[in-house]
Write a protein that holds these residues in place. Structure first.
Motif, PDB file in Angstrom:
ATOM      1  N   ALA A 117       0.834  -1.204   0.000  1.00  0.00           N
ATOM      2  CA  ALA A 117       0.000   0.000   0.000  1.00  0.00           C
ATOM      3  C   ALA A 117       0.860   1.242   0.000  1.00  0.00           C
ATOM      4  CB  ALA A 117      -0.922  -0.002   1.220  1.00  0.00           C
ATOM      5  N   ARG A 118       0.235   2.320  -0.394  1.00  0.00           N
ATOM      6  CA  ARG A 118       0.869   3.632  -0.285  1.00  0.00           C
ATOM      7  C   ARG A 118      -0.207   4.700  -0.374  1.00  0.00           C
ATOM      8  NH1 ARG A 118       5.159   5.378  -3.259  1.00  0.00           N
ATOM      9  NH2 ARG A 118       4.339   7.455  -3.032  1.00  0.00           N
ATOM     10  N   VAL A 119       0.155   5.904   0.033  1.00  0.00           N
ATOM     11  CA  VAL A 119      -0.753   7.041  -0.064  1.00  0.00           C
ATOM     12  C   VAL A 119      -0.238   7.948  -1.167  1.00  0.00           C
ATOM     13  CG1 VAL A 119      -1.642   9.092   1.109  1.00  0.00           C
ATOM     14  CG2 VAL A 119      -1.469   6.914   2.343  1.00  0.00           C
ATOM     15  N   ILE A 120      -1.145   8.350  -2.039  1.00  0.00           N
ATOM     16  CA  ILE A 120      -0.812   9.269  -3.127  1.00  0.00           C
ATOM     17  C   ILE A 120      -1.491  10.595  -2.826  1.00  0.00           C
ATOM     18  CG2 ILE A 120      -0.983   9.706  -5.599  1.00  0.00           C
ATOM     19  CD1 ILE A 120      -1.469   6.604  -5.849  1.00  0.00           C
ATOM     20  N   ASP A 121      -0.709  11.651  -2.675  1.00  0.00           N
ATOM     21  CA  ASP A 121      -1.277  12.974  -2.434  1.00  0.00           C
ATOM     22  C   ASP A 121      -1.493  13.691  -3.759  1.00  0.00           C
ATOM     23  OD1 ASP A 121      -1.471  13.173   0.452  1.00  0.00           O
ATOM     24  OD2 ASP A 121       0.705  13.023   0.453  1.00  0.00           O
ATOM     25  N   SER A 122      -2.675  14.257  -3.918  1.00  0.00           N
ATOM     26  CA  SER A 122      -2.993  14.999  -5.132  1.00  0.00           C
ATOM     27  C   SER A 122      -3.452  16.394  -4.755  1.00  0.00           C
ATOM     28  CB  SER A 122      -4.088  14.279  -5.926  1.00  0.00           C
ATOM     29  OG  SER A 122      -4.425  15.000  -7.086  1.00  0.00           O
ATOM     30  N   ASP A 123      -2.962  17.403  -5.485  1.00  0.00           N
ATOM     31  CA  ASP A 123      -3.346  18.782  -5.176  1.00  0.00           C
ATOM     32  C   ASP A 123      -4.706  19.165  -5.767  1.00  0.00           C
ATOM     33  OD1 ASP A 123      -2.666  18.890  -7.826  1.00  0.00           O
ATOM     34  OD2 ASP A 123      -0.971  20.250  -7.570  1.00  0.00           O
ATOM     35  N   SER A 124      -5.310  18.228  -6.516  1.00  0.00           N
ATOM     36  CA  SER A 124      -6.629  18.496  -7.102  1.00  0.00           C
ATOM     37  C   SER A 124      -7.271  17.168  -7.492  1.00  0.00           C
ATOM     38  CB  SER A 124      -6.485  19.387  -8.342  1.00  0.00           C
ATOM     39  OG  SER A 124      -5.741  18.703  -9.344  1.00  0.00           O
ATOM     40  N   ILE A 125      -8.554  17.218  -7.819  1.00  0.00           N
ATOM     41  CA  ILE A 125      -9.209  16.053  -8.413  1.00  0.00           C
ATOM     42  C   ILE A 125      -8.619  15.897  -9.803  1.00  0.00           C
ATOM     43  CG2 ILE A 125     -11.391  15.127  -9.256  1.00  0.00           C
ATOM     44  CD1 ILE A 125     -12.779  16.807  -7.070  1.00  0.00           C
ATOM     45  N   ARG A 126      -8.186  14.689 -10.125  1.00  0.00           N
ATOM     46  CA  ARG A 126      -7.584  14.484 -11.447  1.00  0.00           C
ATOM     47  C   ARG A 126      -7.744  13.051 -11.913  1.00  0.00           C
ATOM     48  NH1 ARG A 126      -1.265  15.345 -11.214  1.00  0.00           N
ATOM     49  NH2 ARG A 126      -1.818  17.179 -10.023  1.00  0.00           N
ATOM     50  N   LYS A 127      -7.863  12.912 -13.219  1.00  0.00           N
ATOM     51  CA  LYS A 127      -7.898  11.588 -13.823  1.00  0.00           C
ATOM     52  C   LYS A 127      -6.462  11.124 -14.050  1.00  0.00           C
ATOM     53  CE  LYS A 127     -12.351  12.145 -16.116  1.00  0.00           C
ATOM     54  NZ  LYS A 127     -13.048  11.420 -15.061  1.00  0.00           N
ATOM     55  N   VAL A 128      -6.239   9.848 -13.787  1.00  0.00           N
ATOM     56  CA  VAL A 128      -4.910   9.272 -13.957  1.00  0.00           C
ATOM     57  C   VAL A 128      -5.030   7.929 -14.664  1.00  0.00           C
ATOM     58  CG1 VAL A 128      -3.917  10.418 -11.937  1.00  0.00           C
ATOM     59  CG2 VAL A 128      -4.941   8.136 -11.699  1.00  0.00           C
ATOM     60  N   ARG A 129      -3.903   7.473 -15.138  1.00  0.00           N
ATOM     61  CA  ARG A 129      -3.799   6.140 -15.742  1.00  0.00           C
ATOM     62  C   ARG A 129      -2.767   5.373 -14.935  1.00  0.00           C
ATOM     63  NH1 ARG A 129      -1.218   4.427 -21.163  1.00  0.00           N
ATOM     64  NH2 ARG A 129      -2.545   2.728 -21.865  1.00  0.00           N
ATOM     65  N   ILE A 130      -3.163   4.203 -14.452  1.00  0.00           N
ATOM     66  CA  ILE A 130      -2.263   3.353 -13.684  1.00  0.00           C
ATOM     67  C   ILE A 130      -1.860   2.194 -14.574  1.00  0.00           C
ATOM     68  CG2 ILE A 130      -2.011   1.904 -11.639  1.00  0.00           C
ATOM     69  CD1 ILE A 130      -4.112   3.698 -10.282  1.00  0.00           C
ATOM     70  N   LEU A 131      -0.562   2.025 -14.764  1.00  0.00           N
ATOM     71  CA  LEU A 131      -0.034   0.934 -15.594  1.00  0.00           C
ATOM     72  C   LEU A 131       0.661  -0.061 -14.690  1.00  0.00           C
ATOM     73  CD1 LEU A 131       0.677   3.869 -17.358  1.00  0.00           C
ATOM     74  CD2 LEU A 131       0.458   2.058 -19.038  1.00  0.00           C
ATOM     75  N   VAL A 132       0.302  -1.323 -14.849  1.00  0.00           N
ATOM     76  CA  VAL A 132       0.775  -2.343 -13.929  1.00  0.00           C
ATOM     77  C   VAL A 132       1.221  -3.592 -14.683  1.00  0.00           C
ATOM     78  CG1 VAL A 132      -1.564  -3.238 -13.567  1.00  0.00           C
ATOM     79  CG2 VAL A 132       0.152  -3.629 -11.817  1.00  0.00           C
ATOM     80  N   GLY A 133       2.246  -4.228 -14.152  1.00  0.00           N
ATOM     81  CA  GLY A 133       2.676  -5.540 -14.611  1.00  0.00           C
ATOM     82  C   GLY A 133       2.771  -6.436 -13.392  1.00  0.00           C
ATOM     83  N   SER A 134       2.393  -7.706 -13.529  1.00  0.00           N
ATOM     84  CA  SER A 134       2.314  -8.556 -12.344  1.00  0.00           C
ATOM     85  C   SER A 134       2.669 -10.006 -12.635  1.00  0.00           C
ATOM     86  CB  SER A 134       0.895  -8.508 -11.764  1.00  0.00           C
ATOM     87  OG  SER A 134      -0.026  -9.112 -12.671  1.00  0.00           O
ATOM     88  N   ASP A 135       3.158 -10.662 -11.603  1.00  0.00           N
ATOM     89  CA  ASP A 135       3.394 -12.094 -11.588  1.00  0.00           C
ATOM     90  C   ASP A 135       2.887 -12.561 -10.215  1.00  0.00           C
ATOM     91  OD1 ASP A 135       4.363 -14.683 -11.354  1.00  0.00           O
ATOM     92  OD2 ASP A 135       6.310 -14.219 -12.242  1.00  0.00           O
ATOM     93  N   ASP A 136       1.730 -13.076 -10.054  1.00  0.00           N
ATOM     94  CA  ASP A 136       0.771 -13.450 -11.080  1.00  0.00           C
ATOM     95  C   ASP A 136      -0.458 -12.517 -10.979  1.00  0.00           C
ATOM     96  OD1 ASP A 136       2.002 -15.834 -12.289  1.00  0.00           O
ATOM     97  OD2 ASP A 136       1.730 -16.797 -10.350  1.00  0.00           O
ATOM     98  N   GLU A 137      -1.485 -12.995 -10.258  1.00  0.00           N
ATOM     99  CA  GLU A 137      -2.759 -12.281 -10.130  1.00  0.00           C
ATOM    100  C   GLU A 137      -2.563 -10.914  -9.484  1.00  0.00           C
ATOM    101  OE1 GLU A 137      -5.800 -10.730  -7.534  1.00  0.00           O
ATOM    102  OE2 GLU A 137      -4.201 -11.970  -6.732  1.00  0.00           O
ATOM    103  N   VAL A 138      -3.348  -9.937  -9.957  1.00  0.00           N
ATOM    104  CA  VAL A 138      -3.274  -8.597  -9.370  1.00  0.00           C
ATOM    105  C   VAL A 138      -4.674  -8.024  -9.189  1.00  0.00           C
ATOM    106  CG1 VAL A 138      -2.979  -7.454 -11.630  1.00  0.00           C
ATOM    107  CG2 VAL A 138      -2.177  -6.320  -9.534  1.00  0.00           C
ATOM    108  N   ARG A 139      -4.855  -7.349  -8.054  1.00  0.00           N
ATOM    109  CA  ARG A 139      -6.098  -6.639  -7.764  1.00  0.00           C
ATOM    110  C   ARG A 139      -5.723  -5.334  -7.081  1.00  0.00           C
ATOM    111  NH1 ARG A 139     -11.034  -9.729  -4.701  1.00  0.00           N
ATOM    112  NH2 ARG A 139      -9.231 -10.593  -3.602  1.00  0.00           N
ATOM    113  N   ILE A 140      -6.356  -4.238  -7.488  1.00  0.00           N
ATOM    114  CA  ILE A 140      -5.986  -2.913  -6.983  1.00  0.00           C
ATOM    115  C   ILE A 140      -7.234  -2.191  -6.475  1.00  0.00           C
ATOM    116  CG2 ILE A 140      -4.936  -0.686  -7.546  1.00  0.00           C
ATOM    117  CD1 ILE A 140      -3.464  -2.081  -9.837  1.00  0.00           C
ATOM    118  N   TRP A 141      -7.086  -1.607  -5.297  1.00  0.00           N
ATOM    119  CA  TRP A 141      -8.133  -0.768  -4.716  1.00  0.00           C
ATOM    120  C   TRP A 141      -7.620   0.667  -4.602  1.00  0.00           C
ATOM    121  CZ3 TRP A 141      -6.932  -5.607  -2.998  1.00  0.00           C
ATOM    122  CH2 TRP A 141      -7.963  -6.552  -2.876  1.00  0.00           C
ATOM    123  N   LEU A 142      -8.479   1.619  -4.879  1.00  0.00           N
ATOM    124  CA  LEU A 142      -8.174   3.034  -4.668  1.00  0.00           C
ATOM    125  C   LEU A 142      -9.251   3.593  -3.756  1.00  0.00           C
ATOM    126  CD1 LEU A 142      -6.413   5.521  -5.371  1.00  0.00           C
ATOM    127  CD2 LEU A 142      -7.992   5.954  -7.278  1.00  0.00           C
TER     128      LEU A 142
END
Length: 199
Positions: A117-142
């Motif tokens: 886990a980590r915390v991402i600080d944003s100075d505004s509401i913004r759309k982002v693209r998250i690019l991920v590579g994994s070995d094996d299964e991956v699940r992400i929560w925001l």
């Protein structure tokens, strides 16, 4: 080694690219540093290596993943507890863009899920693209909501999956589940804005 400066620059550039192709990140960075010392501009290449999230907080221990045909069983309360444990742990900084879960959990050889886990600080509401590579299964929560899941067995490589998400203003909690059947166990993750600039 008796090379001219131009030959040395060409040699280091070839070596840096070869190391990146083989995912030998520390060696690639070393060759880029030598190029910079020889007066070459290497910022685009260095930016590409720096784009990956290398700082993570890990939940202690792992969870069993007995059935690789399904995501690990995880209800909202357990997910919240795992995230809280992870965010309370020490920040671990990887020497490379490849986050090696096998190194973090050496006692686990397979059929297991772990959480970072980590915390991402944003100075505004913004759309982002998250690019991920994994070995094996991956699940992400925001911020507690699932934004990506891929029930897959594969070797990790950069940018295998892409997901659109929206950061809220202020702190945003990112939790990644990475489950491994057997063998290498790794994650790549980077975040960019709508214009493709790294965050």
């Amino acid at each position: 080694l008796g090379r001219s400066p131009s030959d040395a620059r060409e040699w280091h550039r070839r070596k840096a690219e070869a190391c990146r192709t083989k995912e030998e990140w520390a060696a690639a960075e070393w060759h880029l540093a030598r190029l910079a010392a020889l007066g070459e501009s290497v910022e685009p290449e260095r930016d590409a290596l720096r784009a990956y999230v290398r700082s993570w907080r890990f939940a202690p221990g792992t969870r069993s993943w007995p059935d690789a045909r399904a995501f690990p069983d995880l209800d909202a309360a357990l997910r919240d507890a795992i995230e809280e444990e992870a965010l309370a742990s020490d920040l671990i900084v990887s020497h490379s863009p490849r986050i090696d879960f096998s190194r973090r959990f050496p006692e686990t050889t397979g059929s297991a899920a772990a959480y970072a886990a980590r915390v991402i600080d944003s100075d505004s509401i913004r759309k982002v693209r998250i690019l991920v590579g994994s070995d094996d299964e991956v699940r992400i929560w925001l911020n507690g909501g699932v934004i990506h899941e891929n029930l897959v067995k594969r070797r990790a490589a950069p940018d295998q999956d892409a997901v659109e998400a929206e950061l809220r203003k202020g702190p945003n909690r990112l939790l990644v589940e990475l489950a491994n059947a057997v063998g290498p166990w790794a994650l790549y993750l980077r975040i960019e804005d709508e214009g493709g600039r790294r965050l």
